[in-house]
Scaffold this motif. Structure first.
Motif, PDB file in Angstrom:
ATOM      1  N   THR A 143       8.970   4.086  -2.643  1.00 36.19           N
ATOM      2  CA  THR A 143       9.187   5.489  -2.303  1.00 36.19           C
ATOM      3  C   THR A 143       8.667   6.339  -3.453  1.00 36.19           C
ATOM      4  O   THR A 143       8.882   6.009  -4.615  1.00 36.19           O
ATOM      5  CB  THR A 143      10.692   5.758  -2.086  1.00 36.19           C
ATOM      6  OG1 THR A 143      11.122   5.002  -0.954  1.00 36.19           O
ATOM      7  CG2 THR A 143      10.969   7.220  -1.850  1.00 36.19           C
ATOM      8  N   ILE A 144       7.963   7.422  -3.120  1.00 36.32           N
ATOM      9  CA  ILE A 144       7.412   8.289  -4.160  1.00 36.32           C
ATOM     10  C   ILE A 144       7.797   9.745  -3.902  1.00 36.32           C
ATOM     11  O   ILE A 144       8.090  10.134  -2.771  1.00 36.32           O
ATOM     12  CB  ILE A 144       5.872   8.177  -4.255  1.00 36.32           C
ATOM     13  CG1 ILE A 144       5.208   8.556  -2.928  1.00 36.32           C
ATOM     14  CG2 ILE A 144       5.460   6.793  -4.708  1.00 36.32           C
ATOM     15  CD1 ILE A 144       3.691   8.638  -2.992  1.00 36.32           C
ATOM     16  N   PRO A 155       9.079   7.832   1.739  1.00 35.85           N
ATOM     17  CA  PRO A 155       9.330   6.390   1.706  1.00 35.85           C
ATOM     18  C   PRO A 155       8.119   5.594   2.181  1.00 35.85           C
ATOM     19  O   PRO A 155       7.158   6.167   2.696  1.00 35.85           O
ATOM     20  CB  PRO A 155      10.510   6.225   2.672  1.00 35.85           C
ATOM     21  CG  PRO A 155      10.507   7.425   3.538  1.00 35.85           C
ATOM     22  CD  PRO A 155       9.797   8.518   2.809  1.00 35.85           C
ATOM     23  N   PRO A 156       8.154   4.279   2.007  1.00 37.43           N
ATOM     24  CA  PRO A 156       7.024   3.450   2.452  1.00 37.43           C
ATOM     25  C   PRO A 156       6.747   3.612   3.941  1.00 37.43           C
ATOM     26  O   PRO A 156       7.648   3.870   4.729  1.00 37.43           O
ATOM     27  CB  PRO A 156       7.489   2.027   2.137  1.00 37.43           C
ATOM     28  CG  PRO A 156       8.494   2.191   1.055  1.00 37.43           C
ATOM     29  CD  PRO A 156       9.170   3.498   1.318  1.00 37.43           C
ATOM     30  N   TRP A 157       5.474   3.477   4.289  1.00 39.02           N
ATOM     31  CA  TRP A 157       5.005   3.510   5.667  1.00 39.02           C
ATOM     32  C   TRP A 157       5.185   4.866   6.333  1.00 39.02           C
ATOM     33  O   TRP A 157       5.332   4.959   7.539  1.00 39.02           O
ATOM     34  CB  TRP A 157       5.678   2.420   6.507  1.00 39.02           C
ATOM     35  CG  TRP A 157       5.261   1.059   6.066  1.00 39.02           C
ATOM     36  CD1 TRP A 157       5.902   0.261   5.166  1.00 39.02           C
ATOM     37  CD2 TRP A 157       4.081   0.363   6.446  1.00 39.02           C
ATOM     38  NE1 TRP A 157       5.191  -0.902   4.977  1.00 39.02           N
ATOM     39  CE2 TRP A 157       4.075  -0.866   5.755  1.00 39.02           C
ATOM     40  CE3 TRP A 157       3.036   0.662   7.321  1.00 39.02           C
ATOM     41  CZ2 TRP A 157       3.046  -1.796   5.900  1.00 39.02           C
ATOM     42  CZ3 TRP A 157       2.007  -0.268   7.461  1.00 39.02           C
ATOM     43  CH2 TRP A 157       2.026  -1.482   6.767  1.00 39.02           C
ATOM     44  N   THR A 201       2.032   6.503   2.446  1.00 36.37           N
ATOM     45  CA  THR A 201       2.421   5.331   1.662  1.00 36.37           C
ATOM     46  C   THR A 201       2.200   4.052   2.473  1.00 36.37           C
ATOM     47  O   THR A 201       2.884   3.060   2.268  1.00 36.37           O
ATOM     48  CB  THR A 201       3.888   5.431   1.220  1.00 36.37           C
ATOM     49  OG1 THR A 201       4.704   5.681   2.360  1.00 36.37           O
ATOM     50  CG2 THR A 201       4.088   6.548   0.212  1.00 36.37           C
ATOM     51  N   PHE A 202       1.271   4.081   3.401  1.00 42.45           N
ATOM     52  CA  PHE A 202       0.968   2.879   4.178  1.00 42.45           C
ATOM     53  C   PHE A 202       0.571   1.746   3.229  1.00 42.45           C
ATOM     54  O   PHE A 202      -0.176   1.949   2.288  1.00 42.45           O
ATOM     55  CB  PHE A 202      -0.165   3.126   5.166  1.00 42.45           C
ATOM     56  CG  PHE A 202       0.153   4.151   6.218  1.00 42.45           C
ATOM     57  CD1 PHE A 202       1.453   4.579   6.428  1.00 42.45           C
ATOM     58  CD2 PHE A 202      -0.841   4.696   6.986  1.00 42.45           C
ATOM     59  CE1 PHE A 202       1.756   5.517   7.385  1.00 42.45           C
ATOM     60  CE2 PHE A 202      -0.560   5.643   7.955  1.00 42.45           C
ATOM     61  CZ  PHE A 202       0.740   6.060   8.154  1.00 42.45           C
ATOM     62  N   PHE A 203       1.073   0.574   3.488  1.00 46.54           N
ATOM     63  CA  PHE A 203       0.822  -0.634   2.704  1.00 46.54           C
ATOM     64  C   PHE A 203       1.488  -0.593   1.323  1.00 46.54           C
ATOM     65  O   PHE A 203       1.278  -1.482   0.526  1.00 46.54           O
ATOM     66  CB  PHE A 203      -0.684  -0.899   2.523  1.00 46.54           C
ATOM     67  CG  PHE A 203      -1.451  -0.842   3.805  1.00 46.54           C
ATOM     68  CD1 PHE A 203      -1.227  -1.795   4.793  1.00 46.54           C
ATOM     69  CD2 PHE A 203      -2.369   0.146   4.043  1.00 46.54           C
ATOM     70  CE1 PHE A 203      -1.922  -1.737   5.990  1.00 46.54           C
ATOM     71  CE2 PHE A 203      -3.062   0.207   5.239  1.00 46.54           C
ATOM     72  CZ  PHE A 203      -2.836  -0.738   6.211  1.00 46.54           C
ATOM     73  N   MET A 204       2.256   0.444   1.050  1.00 41.34           N
ATOM     74  CA  MET A 204       2.920   0.530  -0.250  1.00 41.34           C
ATOM     75  C   MET A 204       4.391   0.160  -0.101  1.00 41.34           C
ATOM     76  O   MET A 204       5.000   0.393   0.933  1.00 41.34           O
ATOM     77  CB  MET A 204       2.779   1.939  -0.813  1.00 41.34           C
ATOM     78  CG  MET A 204       1.339   2.291  -1.100  1.00 41.34           C
ATOM     79  SD  MET A 204       1.169   3.938  -1.747  1.00 41.34           S
ATOM     80  CE  MET A 204      -0.614   4.103  -1.694  1.00 41.34           C
TER      81      MET A 204
END
Length: 121
Positions: free
Chosen positions: A62-63, A81-83, A56-59
Motif C-alpha cells: 500500500t502506498i 492499496p495493492p491492485w 499498484t497492479f502487481f505490487m
C-alpha cells in the motif's frame, strides 16, 4: 535526487529524500521488489494535463500518493492499496509523489498543505 519539505505550523517540519522515477520499470523496482518503499517523484511536463492513472497492479504494498499544484499545495492525496487504480480529479498537477504507507497520517497532511520539492546535488 530531490527532497520533499512538508510545511506544517509554518515550519519546515519534515524532510523526505525522493528519487526521480524516470520510467515504469524504475517505479516497479522501487515499489514491488524491495521490503521498504523508496519515495518516488514524477514531474508533470505540462501542468495543464492529467498525469496518467497511478496504479499498484502487481505490487504487494500500500502506498500514499500526493498530487502537488504549481503553487506547491496539495491538491489531492490518496492511500492506494495493492491492485487498485486512481485517476486524479484535478488537472493542475505539477508533481506526483509516491510515499510509504502512513506518511500522510504521520505528517498530518491535508489538502492545501504546503509542500516544497527541492532538487539536491
Amino acid at each position: 535526487m530531490y527532497e520533499l519539505v512538508i510545511y506544517n505550523n509554518k515550519n519546515g517540519q519534515k524532510y523526505i529524500k525522493l528519487e526521480y522515477a524516470s520510467n515504469f520499470y524504475k517505479r516497479l523496482i522501487g515499489l514491488m521488489f524491495k521490503n521498504t518503499i523508496k519515495p518516488l517523484l514524477f514531474i508533470q511536463k505540462t501542468s495543464k494535463r492529467h498525469f496518467s492513472s497511478i496504479h499498484t497492479f502487481f505490487m504487494k504494498k500500500t502506498i500514499d500518493i500526493l498530487y502537488i499544484s504549481e503553487d506547491n499545495k496539495i491538491l489531492e492525496y490518496v492511500t492506494l492499496p495493492p491492485w487498485k487504480m486512481y485517476i486524479p480529479k484535478n488537472n493542475q498537477t505539477k508533481y506526483i509523489i509516491e510515499l510509504p504507507k502512513n506518511t500522510i497520517k504521520k505528517n498530518k497532511i491535508t489538502t492545501n498543505t504546503t509542500i516544497e520539492v527541492v532538487k539536491r546535488i
